[in-house]
Scaffold this motif. Structure first.
Motif, PDB file in Angstrom:
ATOM      1  N   PRO A 269       0.830  -1.215   0.000  1.00  0.00           N
ATOM      2  CA  PRO A 269       0.000   0.000   0.000  1.00  0.00           C
ATOM      3  C   PRO A 269       0.861   1.260   0.000  1.00  0.00           C
ATOM      4  O   PRO A 269       1.907   1.317   0.650  1.00  0.00           O
ATOM      5  N   LEU A 270       0.397   2.256  -0.715  1.00  0.00           N
ATOM      6  CA  LEU A 270       1.163   3.492  -0.832  1.00  0.00           C
ATOM      7  C   LEU A 270       1.352   4.185   0.508  1.00  0.00           C
ATOM      8  O   LEU A 270       2.359   4.860   0.721  1.00  0.00           O
ATOM      9  N   ASP A 271       0.386   4.039   1.419  1.00  0.00           N
ATOM     10  CA  ASP A 271       0.510   4.736   2.693  1.00  0.00           C
ATOM     11  C   ASP A 271       1.496   4.053   3.638  1.00  0.00           C
ATOM     12  O   ASP A 271       1.798   4.579   4.713  1.00  0.00           O
ATOM     13  N   ASP A 272       2.017   2.884   3.254  1.00  0.00           N
ATOM     14  CA  ASP A 272       3.075   2.224   4.031  1.00  0.00           C
ATOM     15  C   ASP A 272       4.001   1.480   3.070  1.00  0.00           C
ATOM     16  O   ASP A 272       4.359   0.333   3.301  1.00  0.00           O
ATOM     17  N   LEU A 273       4.393   2.186   2.010  1.00  0.00           N
ATOM     18  CA  LEU A 273       5.168   1.510   0.967  1.00  0.00           C
ATOM     19  C   LEU A 273       6.525   1.067   1.489  1.00  0.00           C
ATOM     20  O   LEU A 273       6.953  -0.081   1.258  1.00  0.00           O
ATOM     21  N   GLU A 274       7.221   1.941   2.187  1.00  0.00           N
ATOM     22  CA  GLU A 274       8.550   1.562   2.679  1.00  0.00           C
ATOM     23  C   GLU A 274       8.478   0.424   3.689  1.00  0.00           C
ATOM     24  O   GLU A 274       9.323  -0.481   3.696  1.00  0.00           O
ATOM     25  N   GLY A 275       7.486   0.443   4.544  1.00  0.00           N
ATOM     26  CA  GLY A 275       7.335  -0.640   5.503  1.00  0.00           C
ATOM     27  C   GLY A 275       7.006  -1.956   4.833  1.00  0.00           C
ATOM     28  O   GLY A 275       7.568  -3.004   5.185  1.00  0.00           O
ATOM     29  N   SER A 276       6.123  -1.925   3.835  1.00  0.00           N
ATOM     30  CA  SER A 276       5.718  -3.169   3.183  1.00  0.00           C
ATOM     31  C   SER A 276       6.817  -3.720   2.287  1.00  0.00           C
ATOM     32  O   SER A 276       6.912  -4.942   2.097  1.00  0.00           O
ATOM     33  N   VAL A 277       7.678  -2.853   1.753  1.00  0.00           N
ATOM     34  CA  VAL A 277       8.783  -3.326   0.919  1.00  0.00           C
ATOM     35  C   VAL A 277       9.747  -4.190   1.735  1.00  0.00           C
ATOM     36  O   VAL A 277      10.442  -5.047   1.187  1.00  0.00           O
ATOM     37  N   ARG A 278       9.778  -4.008   3.052  1.00  0.00           N
ATOM     38  CA  ARG A 278      10.650  -4.821   3.902  1.00  0.00           C
ATOM     39  C   ARG A 278      10.310  -6.305   3.825  1.00  0.00           C
ATOM     40  O   ARG A 278      11.128  -7.153   4.188  1.00  0.00           O
ATOM     41  N   LYS A 279       9.119  -6.623   3.346  1.00  0.00           N
ATOM     42  CA  LYS A 279       8.737  -8.025   3.165  1.00  0.00           C
ATOM     43  C   LYS A 279       9.616  -8.727   2.135  1.00  0.00           C
ATOM     44  O   LYS A 279       9.615  -9.961   2.059  1.00  0.00           O
ATOM     45  N   LEU A 280      10.352  -7.957   1.344  1.00  0.00           N
ATOM     46  CA  LEU A 280      11.218  -8.532   0.315  1.00  0.00           C
ATOM     47  C   LEU A 280      12.549  -8.990   0.885  1.00  0.00           C
ATOM     48  O   LEU A 280      13.417  -9.441   0.136  1.00  0.00           O
ATOM     49  N   GLY A 281      12.729  -8.868   2.189  1.00  0.00           N
ATOM     50  CA  GLY A 281      13.948  -9.361   2.815  1.00  0.00           C
ATOM     51  C   GLY A 281      15.136  -8.474   2.516  1.00  0.00           C
ATOM     52  O   GLY A 281      15.002  -7.254   2.361  1.00  0.00           O
ATOM     53  N   PRO A 282      16.344  -9.084   2.424  1.00  0.00           N
ATOM     54  CA  PRO A 282      17.556  -8.278   2.217  1.00  0.00           C
ATOM     55  C   PRO A 282      17.494  -7.391   0.979  1.00  0.00           C
ATOM     56  O   PRO A 282      18.099  -6.326   0.951  1.00  0.00           O
ATOM     57  N   LEU A 283      16.730  -7.823  -0.036  1.00  0.00           N
ATOM     58  CA  LEU A 283      16.651  -7.024  -1.258  1.00  0.00           C
ATOM     59  C   LEU A 283      15.854  -5.744  -1.051  1.00  0.00           C
ATOM     60  O   LEU A 283      15.862  -4.856  -1.907  1.00  0.00           O
ATOM     61  N   SER A 284      15.181  -5.645   0.074  1.00  0.00           N
ATOM     62  CA  SER A 284      14.380  -4.442   0.325  1.00  0.00           C
ATOM     63  C   SER A 284      15.239  -3.188   0.363  1.00  0.00           C
ATOM     64  O   SER A 284      14.744  -2.085   0.110  1.00  0.00           O
ATOM     65  N   ARG A 285      16.546  -3.335   0.653  1.00  0.00           N
ATOM     66  CA  ARG A 285      17.416  -2.159   0.674  1.00  0.00           C
ATOM     67  C   ARG A 285      17.553  -1.568  -0.721  1.00  0.00           C
ATOM     68  O   ARG A 285      17.650  -0.352  -0.886  1.00  0.00           O
TER      69      ARG A 285
END
Length: 443
Positions: A269-285
């Motif tokens: 979701p756009l309102d928590d995009l950075e938080g939800s991207v963390r679901k991608l694990g190490p690649l989230s960086r």
């Protein structure tokens, strides 16, 4: 007849040999080492199997590049540029488990500075080029193999110089593949089964290294000072470094997240995009750094004596800007810096983005699926930069990152780039050589 040596058999050996050649690029031409030796190694390997090569010095002594062209079946088609850089960033041996220039193979991995950035891809490319020449393979179109200097410092003495002074070396090239793409990300699908997404770079943030300067009144350190250049600069740098630029979802990042969401059920979701991207694990960086611009202060310089207020203070900021955001980014930066701090670009390379469609994209996906039937090719944006910026901006070449690797799900691949104990699994490297071989036969 002696059977041909497979590209996968040679790729590991060639990559290890290249790692053992210290090609450290400090950014200071006076202290750069090894690029000529690496170029001579590549040139010898290509000449050995019958290529006519051109070795070109790019704007400074010992900054050497190697080019070879393999004619294709249809000379009327645009040529494909396959490029890789020979330089690496510095490494401190005292921090490593193995010597960074040992090219050691242990625990199933090839270790050393450049193992993923990017002597693995150079080894794969060189191995495939050698096999094609030995076996008389005629690719569908001309292939231009380029092994380049100075990518790690922006390409001033490499790709940047070459596109300005020797564009003839890239004659006919309309598309290109290079580093930082084609690697796997494993996530569970909606049924919980592992799915491998192969992230192909279709976009890059712009790279802009900016120098800031504040001026004030010099004086004795014991007096009261209302016009201190160090204070003025420090306050501006803090404002800039602490600022969060707005989230912007580009076409490339949107397609990546939409595809992952469709297959896995994960939501972004756009309102928590950075938080939800963390679901991608190490690649989230990597992915997390492509949803907004960044401006990270990296260097400070001021003064020459403890009791002297200096008249000037300087800082360097590493800026990475999303496609289409440059004008808005500069306006925000100027507002944050205020009227008493000036800025100038030290290095300024634009963002790039291309659509994830067409015959070349299909060929990349097909080559991956031939070696991994469960492969799912998806586009992504690189938060850093590559030599592709020079080829797109000056030559109009459509650029992708495609250095294929099937990675163990537990490997923190993002940390390998410029990190301590950089390494690549040997089986990943062998997989990549097979995929690259198939791809270049069908591109």
């Amino acid at each position: 007849m002696t059977p041909s040596i497979s590209a996968e058999d040679e790729a590991v050996e060639l990559a290890a040999d290249l790692i053992r050649i210290d090609t450290t690029n400090t950014g200071d031409p006076a202290t750069v080492v090894g690029e000529r030796e690496a170029a001579e190694y590549v040139a010898a390997k290509l000449t050995e199997v019958g290529y006519e090569i051109e070795m070109v010095e790019s704007g400074a002594a010992r900054r050497d590049n190697v080019f070879a062209r393999l004619p294709g079946a249809d000379r009327s088609r645009g040529a494909l540029l396959v490029h890789g850089h020979l330089d690496v960033v510095p490494a401190d041996p005292s921090e490593w488990s193995v010597h960074p220039f040992s090219g050691a193979i242990q625990d199933g991995c090839l270790w050393g500075r450049g193992a993923v950035d990017m002597k693995d891809m150079v080894g794969m490319t060189l191995a495939v080029a050698r096999r094609f020449k030995r076996d008389g393979v005629v690719p569908p179109r001309d292939l231009v193999f380029a092994f380049l200097a100075d990518e790690e410092a922006g390409g001033k003495y490499g790709a940047g110089w070459l596109v300005e002074h020797r564009p003839d070396l890239f004659a006919g090239c309309t598309e290109a593949v290079g580093e930082v793409g084609g690697f796997s990300l494993t996530l569970p699908d909606r049924q919980g089964d592992p799915t491998r997404f192969y992230l192909i770079e279709a976009a890059e943030k712009g790279m802009a290294w900016m120098r800031l300067r504040a001026r004030g009144k010099a004086g004795h350190g014991s007096f009261l000072h209302e016009d201190n250049a160090v204070t003025t600069l420090a306050e501006a740098v803090a404002r800039l470094g602490n600022h969060r630029f707005p989230i912007v979802l580009t076409d490339t990042v949107r397609e990546l997240l939409d595809t992952i969401s469709e297959v896995t059920g994960l939501e972004f979701p756009l309102d928590d995009l950075e938080g939800s991207v963390r679901k991608l694990g190490p690649l989230s960086r990597i992915v997390g750094a492509t949803v907004r611009d960044t401006a990270n202060p990296t260097m400070l310089s001021a003064g020459y004596k403890a009791n002297v207020i200096p008249s000037t203070a300087e800082a360097v900021v590493d800026c990475r800007v999303l496609p289409g955001r440059e004008a808005a980014f500069e306006r925000e930066v100027d507002e944050l810096l205020g009227p008493d701090v000036t800025r100038e670009w030290v290095t300024h390379l634009p963002a790039m983005q291309t659509s994830f469609e067409g015959d070349l994209v299909e060929a990349m996906g097909a080559a991956l699926r031939a070696e991994d039937p469960d492969a799912r090719a998806v586009p992504y944006m690189l938060s850093g930069g590559t030599d592709g910026k020079h080829f797109e901006e000056k030559l109009g070449v459509r650029c992708f990152g495609f250095a294929p690797l099937r990675l163990p799900p537990e490997l923190d691949f993002a940390s390998m780039f410029h990190g301590v104990d950089e390494r690549v699994p040997v089986e990943s490297l062998r997989f990549g050589a097979r995929v690259l071989d198939r791809f270049l036969r069908t591109c």
